[in-house]
Write an enzyme that holds these catalytic residues in place. Sequence first.
Site, PDB file in Angstrom:
ATOM      1  N   GLY A 164       0.625  -1.183   0.020  1.00  0.00           N
ATOM      2  CA  GLY A 164      -0.030  -0.122  -0.097  1.00  0.00           C
ATOM      3  C   GLY A 164       0.764   1.259   0.216  1.00  0.00           C
ATOM      4  N   GLY A 165       1.983   1.256  -0.340  1.00  0.00           N
ATOM      5  CA  GLY A 165       2.854   2.322  -0.404  1.00  0.00           C
ATOM      6  C   GLY A 165       3.398   2.566   0.670  1.00  0.00           C
ATOM      7  N   LYS A 201      16.814  -0.653  -8.138  1.00  0.00           N
ATOM      8  CA  LYS A 201      16.911   0.455  -9.094  1.00  0.00           C
ATOM      9  C   LYS A 201      15.534   1.145  -9.270  1.00  0.00           C
ATOM     10  CE  LYS A 201      18.644   3.172 -12.105  1.00  0.00           C
ATOM     11  NZ  LYS A 201      19.727   4.080 -11.938  1.00  0.00           N
ATOM     12  N   HIS A 235       1.321   5.835  -4.307  1.00  0.00           N
ATOM     13  CA  HIS A 235       1.446   4.413  -4.579  1.00  0.00           C
ATOM     14  C   HIS A 235       0.075   3.572  -4.367  1.00  0.00           C
ATOM     15  CE1 HIS A 235       5.748   4.793  -4.746  1.00  0.00           C
ATOM     16  NE2 HIS A 235       5.708   5.405  -3.433  1.00  0.00           N
ATOM     17  N   LYS A 237      -3.652   2.967  -6.493  1.00  0.00           N
ATOM     18  CA  LYS A 237      -4.213   3.256  -7.747  1.00  0.00           C
ATOM     19  C   LYS A 237      -5.348   3.991  -7.864  1.00  0.00           C
ATOM     20  CE  LYS A 237      -2.341  -1.521  -8.328  1.00  0.00           C
ATOM     21  NZ  LYS A 237      -2.728  -2.706  -8.388  1.00  0.00           N
ATOM     22  N   ARG A 291      -4.464 -12.781  -4.316  1.00  0.00           N
ATOM     23  CA  ARG A 291      -5.890 -12.586  -4.042  1.00  0.00           C
ATOM     24  C   ARG A 291      -6.482 -11.995  -5.226  1.00  0.00           C
ATOM     25  NH1 ARG A 291      -5.723  -7.081  -3.852  1.00  0.00           N
ATOM     26  NH2 ARG A 291      -3.859  -6.181  -2.747  1.00  0.00           N
TER      27      ARG A 291
END
Length: 448
Positions: A164-165, A201, A235, A237, A291
């Site tokens: 979840g970022g 990276k 992060h 969506k 999932r």
Amino acid sequence: MFDKILIANRGEIALRVVRACREMGVKSVAVHSTADSDAMHVRMADEAICIGPPSSAQSYLSFASIIAACEITGAQAVHPGYGFLSENAAFVQALEDHDIKFIGPTAADIWTMGDKITAKDTMKALGVPCVPGSAGGVPTLEDAQRIGAEVGYPVIIKATAGGGGRGMKVAQTAADMEQAFHSARAEGKAAFGNDEVYIEKYLTTPRHIEIQVFGDGKGNAVHLGERDCSLQRRHQKVLEEAPGPCITPELRERIGKVCSDAVAKINYAGAGTIEFLFENDEFYFIEMNTRLQVEHPVTEAIFGIDLVREQLRVASGMPLSFTQDELVINGHSIEVRINAEKLPDFRPCPGQITQFHAPGGLGVRMDSALYDGYRIPPYYDSLIGKLIVHGRDRPEALARLERALGELIVDGVDTTIPLFHALLAEEAVQTGDYNIHWLEHWLKENLA
């Protein structure tokens, strides 16, 4: 096939599973906290049982409460939806210990893919391309500085148990490494109880491409193309579409076969998503979600397949109802996530819905558990609905999305609907010419 399953979730995804069960003749049991006693999934399921107070830890995340609900109602299996316990290997093991089937992969597969380092090592061994970076966990700042120099800046430091970022920090230069390294570790410890990090990276203009896979648990697997999820904020969506605007049939076939072969080799069972960063026609594995995804409806739209139905079939021991050769893409689909949030800072905005009207018409689907008078509780995620459109091609899907957004009414709380009206007017969105950083820059310029 199961006679009765329990849905260990809430909101639109719980309602989504209820609908699939009803079409298959399977009885459904809704669990709920005291804050969700009037929720739509509770009203629509065949049975409902309260499992605790509003706190997720005492209700939707309580192993004991969910297992007790299964035993009380006679549910033979549990569908986890997404979030909550959907990727919790210990929960899956607890269900198995009580002879309750988990509708998803094994505890071992969830554990393997839940640890980012183990997942990356596993995928490398299975032939899946990965982002250059550390071979494993990075224990010290000195190690981080050495790897940063070897890989080349910018780099991203990630918590191994992250999601979840959270637990992700970018070091643009060597001078940024110390702060980014300690910050990522501290955030990982606070959010996940694990301060181990690894380094990759940092690609400068990648897209986020994910491949939907499905396995029968017996060494057979297929892929259902890709979804482009590049429009992201922190992060998370915001808009997803399938197929990806930049993915050619040749690229799709190449990476799809790599992914389906990989999950077949590990006898993976059920739905899964292998996520990549995509830059210069190359795919770089970042993680696998074991999932159903929030954005699964766009894949359903272009293939005409009910993924929840397939989850139930595979979990009950039945084969997949389709083969790879039968999976043919039809048109284009886009999903936008409607959140109860106040712009421009995206602050959660719970409250009572005074009016709700879902859009309709050809190629329009609204997955939501809202209704007139419903009170959005303040205890859970702010996602209140997903608007999904399908058209013969991307321009038609975009036009349909704009029309459907104009019909959608959610009164009583602030929502992110205005954001999508604004985004659809942008040339980059109209052409599909964006990457995972585009939305963050646009928000700073337009909603600051």
